[in-house]
Motif scaffolding. Sequence first.
Motif, short mmCIF file in Angstrom:
data_model
loop_
_atom_site.label_atom_id
_atom_site.label_comp_id
_atom_site.label_asym_id
_atom_site.label_seq_id
_atom_site.Cartn_x
_atom_site.Cartn_y
_atom_site.Cartn_z
N GLU A 160 -24.96 134.37 -25.78
CA GLU A 160 -23.77 133.56 -25.63
C GLU A 160 -23.71 132.81 -24.36
O GLU A 160 -23.25 131.53 -24.33
CB GLU A 160 -22.83 134.41 -25.71
N TRP A 212 -19.18 128.55 -31.45
CA TRP A 212 -19.87 129.67 -31.22
C TRP A 212 -19.39 130.91 -32.23
O TRP A 212 -20.41 131.53 -32.82
CB TRP A 212 -19.55 130.23 -29.67
N ARG A 258 -25.95 129.64 -24.62
CA ARG A 258 -25.40 128.76 -25.51
C ARG A 258 -23.82 127.96 -25.26
O ARG A 258 -23.99 127.00 -25.46
CB ARG A 258 -25.23 129.44 -26.88
N ARG A 259 -23.21 128.70 -24.39
CA ARG A 259 -21.87 128.15 -24.28
C ARG A 259 -21.77 127.69 -22.70
O ARG A 259 -21.06 126.56 -22.60
CB ARG A 259 -21.04 129.28 -24.40
N THR A 260 -22.34 128.23 -21.58
CA THR A 260 -22.08 128.14 -20.38
C THR A 260 -23.37 127.65 -19.32
O THR A 260 -23.10 127.05 -18.47
CB THR A 260 -21.26 129.08 -19.69
N ARG A 316 -24.43 122.32 -25.04
CA ARG A 316 -23.45 123.60 -24.95
C ARG A 316 -22.46 123.46 -26.08
O ARG A 316 -22.40 122.44 -26.49
CB ARG A 316 -22.74 123.65 -23.71
#
Length: 76
Positions: free
Chosen positions: A5, A23, A8-10, A17
């Motif tokens: 996570e 997500w 993938r996000r930050t 991203r």
Amino acid sequence: MDDFEFWRRTSADNLVRVGGNKWNRELAALMNLDTWAAKPGNKFVPRNPIPLCGALSEPSSPVRALPTQPRPNRIP
């Protein structure tokens, strides 16, 4: 799952991203795949490896919930 996570996000190492809604959809798709793979007839994995946390929507009415929730985090 937390490391994935984060990446993938930050993570600055990930040039593509995603936001909270994307997500959440990806996590749901992965959850469905792992649930299918863990069914007794399939036997690809002994159990679903995605951790679930318990929650109560009504008194003594358990609900399965994913421990991660979508959070907005727009990075310019």
